[in-house]
Write a protein that holds these residues in place. Structure first.
Motif, short mmCIF file in Angstrom:
data_model
loop_
_atom_site.label_atom_id
_atom_site.label_comp_id
_atom_site.label_asym_id
_atom_site.label_seq_id
_atom_site.Cartn_x
_atom_site.Cartn_y
_atom_site.Cartn_z
N MET A 1 0.81 -1.25 0.15
CA MET A 1 0.04 -0.10 0.19
C MET A 1 1.11 1.52 0.33
N ARG A 2 1.84 1.63 0.59
CA ARG A 2 2.81 2.38 0.46
C ARG A 2 3.37 2.40 -0.63
N LYS A 3 3.40 1.73 -0.75
CA LYS A 3 4.31 1.78 -2.56
C LYS A 3 3.28 2.64 -3.47
N GLN A 4 2.56 2.36 -3.34
CA GLN A 4 1.15 2.19 -4.31
C GLN A 4 1.16 3.65 -3.95
N ILE A 5 1.28 4.53 -2.81
CA ILE A 5 1.23 5.57 -2.15
C ILE A 5 2.01 6.66 -2.65
N ILE A 6 3.80 5.90 -3.02
CA ILE A 6 4.69 6.90 -2.95
C ILE A 6 4.42 6.85 -4.87
N GLU A 7 3.99 5.78 -5.15
CA GLU A 7 4.50 5.96 -7.09
C GLU A 7 3.34 7.05 -7.04
N SER A 8 2.54 6.58 -6.77
CA SER A 8 1.47 7.91 -7.23
C SER A 8 1.34 9.10 -6.72
N LEU A 11 4.29 10.39 -9.49
CA LEU A 11 3.03 10.41 -11.18
C LEU A 11 3.22 11.39 -10.99
N GLU A 12 1.81 11.89 -10.14
CA GLU A 12 1.58 13.85 -9.74
C GLU A 12 2.53 14.62 -9.84
N VAL A 13 3.53 14.13 -9.10
CA VAL A 13 4.52 15.66 -9.20
C VAL A 13 5.11 15.33 -10.52
N ALA A 14 5.54 14.06 -11.56
CA ALA A 14 6.02 13.91 -12.30
C ALA A 14 5.14 14.85 -13.82
N THR A 15 3.96 14.70 -13.41
CA THR A 15 3.37 15.34 -14.88
C THR A 15 2.61 16.46 -13.89
N GLN A 16 2.98 16.67 -12.78
CA GLN A 16 2.62 18.83 -13.23
C GLN A 16 4.07 18.90 -13.57
N ILE A 17 5.26 18.65 -12.95
CA ILE A 17 6.42 19.06 -14.11
C ILE A 17 6.31 19.26 -15.34
N ARG A 18 5.99 18.43 -16.07
CA ARG A 18 5.88 17.84 -17.27
C ARG A 18 4.31 19.42 -17.21
N THR A 92 13.24 1.66 -9.64
CA THR A 92 13.03 0.73 -10.37
C THR A 92 11.64 1.51 -11.21
N VAL A 93 11.15 2.52 -11.03
CA VAL A 93 10.25 2.99 -11.47
C VAL A 93 10.64 3.77 -12.36
N PRO A 103 4.56 10.11 -19.93
CA PRO A 103 4.08 11.20 -21.27
C PRO A 103 3.63 12.16 -20.94
N LYS A 104 3.61 13.45 -22.61
CA LYS A 104 3.38 14.17 -22.63
C LYS A 104 1.74 14.69 -21.90
N VAL A 105 1.14 14.03 -21.89
CA VAL A 105 -0.28 14.11 -21.95
C VAL A 105 -0.76 12.29 -21.01
N ALA A 106 -0.48 12.61 -19.62
CA ALA A 106 -1.10 11.50 -19.08
C ALA A 106 -2.21 11.23 -19.34
N GLN A 107 -2.37 10.02 -19.14
CA GLN A 107 -3.50 9.07 -18.50
C GLN A 107 -4.10 8.79 -17.87
N ALA A 108 -5.37 9.15 -17.67
CA ALA A 108 -6.49 9.25 -15.92
C ALA A 108 -6.52 8.23 -15.81
N ASP A 109 -6.51 7.17 -16.66
CA ASP A 109 -7.10 5.55 -16.19
C ASP A 109 -6.15 5.08 -16.00
N LEU A 110 -4.54 4.95 -15.18
CA LEU A 110 -3.98 4.94 -14.97
C LEU A 110 -4.49 3.50 -14.07
N ARG A 111 -4.13 2.48 -13.72
CA ARG A 111 -4.32 1.78 -12.44
C ARG A 111 -3.58 1.41 -11.36
N ILE A 112 -2.79 0.92 -10.63
CA ILE A 112 -1.98 0.05 -10.12
C ILE A 112 -2.61 -1.44 -9.70
N VAL A 113 -1.62 -2.26 -10.22
CA VAL A 113 -2.24 -3.70 -10.52
C VAL A 113 -1.63 -4.82 -9.77
#
Length: 114
Positions: A1-8, A11-18, A92-93, A103-113
């Motif tokens: 669970m913590r890993k998913q929070i960190i990855e999320s 991703l938010e930071v990386a998308t906002q930087i872009r 390793t992510v 990607p320049k336009v991040a997709q909103a339907d990303l899910r962690i499996v």
């Protein structure tokens, strides 16, 4: 669970930087168009080059500030890319097809499996 929070969060930071990088470049494009229109307007009006020169200098200062901001964002992006090695679970992510950034336009339907 913590890993998913960190990855999320990463991703938010990386998308906002872009997004911020793109906004700065869009502003530079708009200023370049404004400069061109100002010069054409002066020529069309048939006034001397001194007319509006101070405004053109101020616009040039704004361009320089945006170019500096663009470089700052590029440096910030690079620092964050380097910093990810110190965050557990991000070493390793990567996102996409081998790119280090989303990607320049991040997709909103990303899910962690799991």
């Amino acid at each position: 669970m913590r890993k998913q929070i960190i990855e999320s969060a990463a991703l938010e930071v990386a998308t906002q930087i872009r997004t911020v990088e793109d906004c700065i470049e869009d502003a530079l494009i708009e200023i370049a168009e404004l400069q061109s229109k100002m010069l054409r307007a002066r020529s069309a009006a048939g006034v001397g080059t001194a007319t509006g020169h101070v405004a053109l200098e101020q616009l040039a200062n704004a361009v320089q500030a945006l170019v500096t901001a663009r470089g700052g964002m590029a440096n910030c992006h690079s620092e964050l890319r380097d910093a990810k090695q110190f965050v557990p679970g991000l070493r390793t992510v990567s996102f996409g097809d081998g790119d280090e950034c989303p990607p320049k336009v991040a997709q909103a339907d990303l899910r962690i499996v799991a």
